[in-house]
Design a protein around this motif. Structure first.
Motif, PDB file in Angstrom:
ATOM      1  N   PHE A 192     -15.857 -22.359   1.165  1.00 61.99           N
ATOM      2  CA  PHE A 192     -17.003 -23.224   0.988  1.00 61.99           C
ATOM      3  C   PHE A 192     -17.548 -23.707   2.318  1.00 61.99           C
ATOM      4  O   PHE A 192     -17.038 -24.614   2.832  1.00 61.99           O
ATOM      5  CB  PHE A 192     -16.740 -24.329  -0.048  1.00 61.99           C
ATOM      6  N   THR A 193     -18.856 -23.375   2.527  1.00 64.46           N
ATOM      7  CA  THR A 193     -19.297 -23.801   3.764  1.00 64.46           C
ATOM      8  C   THR A 193     -19.719 -25.232   3.723  1.00 64.46           C
ATOM      9  O   THR A 193     -20.073 -25.919   4.643  1.00 64.46           O
ATOM     10  CB  THR A 193     -20.739 -23.126   4.117  1.00 64.46           C
ATOM     11  N   ASN A 194     -19.714 -25.940   2.286  1.00 65.08           N
ATOM     12  CA  ASN A 194     -20.461 -27.351   2.208  1.00 65.08           C
ATOM     13  C   ASN A 194     -18.868 -28.241   2.376  1.00 65.08           C
ATOM     14  O   ASN A 194     -19.181 -29.332   1.996  1.00 65.08           O
ATOM     15  CB  ASN A 194     -21.076 -27.462   1.024  1.00 65.08           C
ATOM     16  N   GLN A 195     -18.002 -27.475   2.659  1.00 66.46           N
ATOM     17  CA  GLN A 195     -16.647 -28.540   2.740  1.00 66.46           C
ATOM     18  C   GLN A 195     -16.169 -28.117   3.782  1.00 66.46           C
ATOM     19  O   GLN A 195     -16.194 -27.307   4.976  1.00 66.46           O
ATOM     20  CB  GLN A 195     -15.729 -27.768   1.710  1.00 66.46           C
ATOM     21  N   PRO A 196     -15.293 -29.291   4.482  1.00 62.40           N
ATOM     22  CA  PRO A 196     -14.743 -29.085   5.870  1.00 62.40           C
ATOM     23  C   PRO A 196     -13.449 -27.974   5.821  1.00 62.40           C
ATOM     24  O   PRO A 196     -12.840 -27.655   4.642  1.00 62.40           O
ATOM     25  CB  PRO A 196     -13.930 -30.349   5.967  1.00 62.40           C
ATOM     26  N   LYS A 197     -13.259 -27.525   6.841  1.00 60.45           N
ATOM     27  CA  LYS A 197     -12.494 -26.144   6.735  1.00 60.45           C
ATOM     28  C   LYS A 197     -11.283 -26.657   6.313  1.00 60.45           C
ATOM     29  O   LYS A 197     -10.260 -25.824   5.841  1.00 60.45           O
ATOM     30  CB  LYS A 197     -12.172 -25.613   8.230  1.00 60.45           C
ATOM     31  N   ALA A 198     -10.570 -27.939   6.552  1.00 59.98           N
ATOM     32  CA  ALA A 198      -9.250 -28.444   6.142  1.00 59.98           C
ATOM     33  C   ALA A 198      -9.231 -28.995   4.752  1.00 59.98           C
ATOM     34  O   ALA A 198      -8.124 -29.611   4.594  1.00 59.98           O
ATOM     35  CB  ALA A 198      -8.907 -29.519   7.062  1.00 59.98           C
ATOM     36  N   SER A 199     -10.434 -28.837   4.094  1.00 65.36           N
ATOM     37  CA  SER A 199     -10.387 -29.301   2.829  1.00 65.36           C
ATOM     38  C   SER A 199      -9.571 -28.586   1.690  1.00 65.36           C
ATOM     39  O   SER A 199      -9.224 -27.271   2.174  1.00 65.36           O
ATOM     40  CB  SER A 199     -11.735 -29.326   2.246  1.00 65.36           C
ATOM     41  N   ALA A 200      -9.106 -29.099   0.723  1.00 62.66           N
ATOM     42  CA  ALA A 200      -8.258 -28.610  -0.398  1.00 62.66           C
ATOM     43  C   ALA A 200      -8.700 -27.139  -0.782  1.00 62.66           C
ATOM     44  O   ALA A 200      -8.303 -26.244  -1.292  1.00 62.66           O
ATOM     45  CB  ALA A 200      -7.968 -29.284  -1.506  1.00 62.66           C
ATOM     46  N   MET A 201     -10.143 -27.107  -0.897  1.00 64.33           N
ATOM     47  CA  MET A 201     -10.903 -25.921  -1.453  1.00 64.33           C
ATOM     48  C   MET A 201     -10.771 -24.800  -0.464  1.00 64.33           C
ATOM     49  O   MET A 201     -10.822 -23.479  -0.712  1.00 64.33           O
ATOM     50  CB  MET A 201     -12.462 -26.194  -1.570  1.00 64.33           C
ATOM     51  N   ASN A 202     -10.698 -25.017   0.907  1.00 63.04           N
ATOM     52  CA  ASN A 202     -10.520 -24.064   1.876  1.00 63.04           C
ATOM     53  C   ASN A 202      -9.185 -23.892   2.407  1.00 63.04           C
ATOM     54  O   ASN A 202      -8.729 -22.962   3.253  1.00 63.04           O
ATOM     55  CB  ASN A 202     -11.529 -24.439   2.981  1.00 63.04           C
ATOM     56  N   GLN A 203      -8.303 -24.413   1.540  1.00 62.99           N
ATOM     57  CA  GLN A 203      -6.795 -24.636   2.228  1.00 62.99           C
ATOM     58  C   GLN A 203      -6.116 -23.230   2.420  1.00 62.99           C
ATOM     59  O   GLN A 203      -5.643 -22.892   3.324  1.00 62.99           O
ATOM     60  CB  GLN A 203      -5.900 -25.449   1.169  1.00 62.99           C
ATOM     61  N   LYS A 204      -6.349 -22.354   1.366  1.00 62.52           N
ATOM     62  CA  LYS A 204      -5.458 -21.076   1.300  1.00 62.52           C
ATOM     63  C   LYS A 204      -5.910 -20.276   2.702  1.00 62.52           C
ATOM     64  O   LYS A 204      -5.138 -19.564   3.095  1.00 62.52           O
ATOM     65  CB  LYS A 204      -5.672 -20.420   0.056  1.00 62.52           C
TER      66      LYS A 204
END
Length: 213
Positions: A192-204
């Motif tokens: 998700f480009t609107n979330q930080p790379k370290a966010s839970a949504m981009n965690q995997k």
């Protein structure tokens, strides 16, 4: 040397992945995802970008490709149901060659449209709410069905919003590195480009690629 088949490798979302793979020393065979004269013309223009790169090859059919340990399926979503059926048939034709190509890894570029307009909860099942979301879900299920039939070592469904040129660059980098990720079976990852790379949504994706994410 690695060999990759990139379906949609000269599409708007695909030619940059093709370029990234070539820069990493991968032999790339592209298959056209074009369904209209305009799309075919754009593919012709993009093919000139690779010039005389000896690692780049355009193939008419998957049956003409000698080997592809890695397969990328890109540019698979259309609004028109008839066009979508054409893409399903082309995807199926690639899977029919999986054993002969000795394919170990499949990458399918999907869309976060599968969540509709809602903020997704990755712990829940997808509930598509828009025509694009329903089509995205249908194609993911089609992909999963064929992966289960050929049973490669690993496969990725990569859901992204591809909202900006910067996000496209990151998707290309992720796509090129994922064949080396340590996992087995089918994984679904998000960017998700609107979330930080370290966010839970981009965690995997960060877990799979590690320090290079």
């Amino acid at each position: 040397m690695r060999h990759a088949l990139v379906f949609g490798g000269l599409s708007s979302c695909g030619y940059r992945i093709t370029e990234t793979l070539l820069n990493r020393g991968t032999t790339v065979y592209t298959l056209s995802s074009a369904l209209t004269a305009a799309e075919r013309e754009l593919e012709e223009e993009r093919s000139l970008f690779f010039g005389r790169n000896a690692l780049f090859h355009r193939a008419e059919k998957a049956t003409t490709i000698p080997r592809a340990e890695i397969v990328y399926l890109l540019d698979m979503l259309r609004a028109d149901p008839k066009a979508q059926l054409q893409l399903e048939a082309r995807m199926a034709a690639v899977f029919e060659q999986a054993d002969r190509l000795a394919t170990r890894f499949f990458f399918y570029l999907s869309s976060t449209a599968i969540y509709g307009g809602r903020t997704p909860d990755l712990r829940q099942q997808v509930l598509p709410e828009t025509p694009e979301g329903f089509m995205t879900n249908q194609m993911e299920l089609f992909f999963i069905e064929h992966v289960k039939n050929v049973r490669p070592e690993k496969a990725i469904i990569f859901r992204t919003d591809q909202a900006t040129e910067k996000s496209d660059d990151q998707v290309c980098r992720f796509a090129a590195q994922l064949p080396d990720a340590s996992f087995s079976g089918i994984e679904v990852v998000h960017f998700f480009t609107n979330q930080p790379k370290a966010s839970a949504m981009n965690q995997k994706i960060v877990q799979l690629i590690g320090e290079h994410a």
